[in-house]
Motif scaffolding. Sequence first.
Motif, short mmCIF file in Angstrom:
data_model
loop_
_atom_site.label_atom_id
_atom_site.label_comp_id
_atom_site.label_asym_id
_atom_site.label_seq_id
_atom_site.Cartn_x
_atom_site.Cartn_y
_atom_site.Cartn_z
N ASP A 35 -13.14 38.58 8.81
CA ASP A 35 -12.20 37.82 8.00
C ASP A 35 -12.83 36.50 7.55
N VAL A 36 -14.18 36.50 7.51
CA VAL A 36 -14.92 35.29 7.15
C VAL A 36 -14.64 34.91 5.71
N LYS A 37 -14.28 33.65 5.52
CA LYS A 37 -13.99 33.16 4.17
C LYS A 37 -15.25 32.62 3.49
N SER A 38 -16.11 31.97 4.26
CA SER A 38 -17.32 31.38 3.71
C SER A 38 -18.49 32.34 3.81
N GLN A 39 -19.19 32.53 2.72
CA GLN A 39 -20.37 33.40 2.72
C GLN A 39 -21.66 32.61 2.95
N ASP A 40 -21.55 31.29 2.99
CA ASP A 40 -22.73 30.44 3.17
C ASP A 40 -22.41 29.32 4.16
N PRO A 41 -22.13 29.67 5.43
CA PRO A 41 -21.74 28.66 6.42
C PRO A 41 -22.91 27.74 6.78
N SER A 83 -14.46 48.73 22.00
CA SER A 83 -13.93 47.82 20.98
C SER A 83 -12.62 47.19 21.47
N ASN A 84 -12.55 46.94 22.79
CA ASN A 84 -11.32 46.40 23.38
C ASN A 84 -10.96 45.03 22.84
N LEU A 85 -11.96 44.33 22.35
CA LEU A 85 -11.73 42.98 21.84
C LEU A 85 -11.21 42.99 20.41
N LEU A 86 -11.30 44.12 19.76
CA LEU A 86 -11.03 44.20 18.32
C LEU A 86 -9.63 43.71 17.96
N GLU A 87 -8.61 44.19 18.64
CA GLU A 87 -7.24 43.81 18.30
C GLU A 87 -7.00 42.32 18.54
N TYR A 88 -7.62 41.80 19.59
CA TYR A 88 -7.49 40.36 19.88
C TYR A 88 -8.13 39.54 18.76
N VAL A 89 -9.31 39.96 18.34
CA VAL A 89 -10.02 39.25 17.26
C VAL A 89 -9.18 39.26 15.99
N LYS A 90 -8.61 40.40 15.67
CA LYS A 90 -7.77 40.51 14.47
C LYS A 90 -6.56 39.58 14.55
N LEU A 92 -6.24 36.74 15.85
CA LEU A 92 -6.55 35.31 15.77
C LEU A 92 -6.42 34.77 14.35
N LYS A 93 -6.69 35.63 13.38
CA LYS A 93 -6.60 35.22 11.97
C LYS A 93 -7.33 33.90 11.73
N SER A 94 -8.55 33.82 12.21
CA SER A 94 -9.30 32.56 12.17
C SER A 94 -9.98 32.31 10.84
N GLY A 95 -10.28 33.38 10.10
CA GLY A 95 -11.02 33.24 8.86
C GLY A 95 -12.49 32.93 9.08
N ARG A 96 -12.97 33.16 10.31
CA ARG A 96 -14.36 32.79 10.64
C ARG A 96 -15.18 33.93 11.26
N ILE A 97 -14.54 35.00 11.71
CA ILE A 97 -15.20 35.95 12.62
C ILE A 97 -15.74 37.18 11.93
N ARG A 98 -16.96 37.56 12.33
CA ARG A 98 -17.51 38.89 12.07
C ARG A 98 -17.78 39.53 13.43
N TYR A 99 -17.24 40.74 13.63
CA TYR A 99 -17.32 41.41 14.93
C TYR A 99 -18.08 42.72 14.79
#
Length: 300
Positions: A35-41, A83-90, A92-99
């Motif tokens: 859900d990463v918003k920035s392509q050039d962090p 992928s147990n962490l997947l639902e938790y990551v989703k 969060l709606k952080s706009g920063r994560i690639r999993y």
Amino acid sequence: MAIKFEYPFKSKDFFEYVNSFEKYKNVKSNLLFSDVKSQDPLVSVVIPTYKAPYIKEALDSVLRQTETPDYEVVIVENDPGNSNLLEYVKSLKSGRIRYYCNDDNIGMAGNWNRCIELARSENIVFCHSDDMLVEDTLKNLWAFRQKVGPEAAILGRNILIDKDGKFIKGGVCKDRFFGLLKAKSYYQNNRHSSFRLDFDTGVGAMLNRSVMLKLGGYNSDFDPAIDFVMFMNYFCNAPIYRINSIVRLTRIAVNTSLVVCAKFAPCNFYMRYLQPIITQYFIDNKSEIWLLFLIAHSKR
């Protein structure tokens, strides 16, 4: 427990170039969520993980950063099919994560290297899945990055915690010593501090991605001193600084035992005193070498 000082590593030369990225180049890392918003962090915080009970705490500490530069979070799961962490990551709606999840287990060093490859920024900060960043880690690292060259490694200080997150020791950054002498806000590693192995685990440190790629990444032949050997080579290629700020909470887990300590003791010995280190770091000056031996012994 008696410590046997047998040579502890698979490889003999700390400074021999090995492209460790090649070892698992055929193993794919599958992007499960982004859900990463920035392509050039400006900064990539990378979290390698494998069967990690504290991963949520580690991730939450990364997302709680204050006054930060634009940053992404790259999580690389090294437990295929988990992928147990997947639902938790989703959630969060952080706009920063690639999993990501690897097709095969590529080992600890292999997964660290994969994190480097997947990072989009030249500024990489590791957060291991059982540790945590303090809330102003990225703020302090980025502020210091503006004062030094882009290739420099920036280390900080840490606090040790137990499996329950309770304080053990460390972390005092004094402004003054004995109430009189003003402490430096940072210092640069030199050949003397490097000889004393004044390095780091790399967690909460800001590293340059291009330098890490040039070095060939983390070499698993030097387990359990993979990170120290990497920093020895980093020092030979780019500056290393340490800021007088707490950057991480290091968890001493249940399985950290005398066995681990005994395993690292011979690593410490050989990393200090093997001839390749002396010839790589120091001029042919016997009096200086003897002085360095005394300094090293005083720190043990």
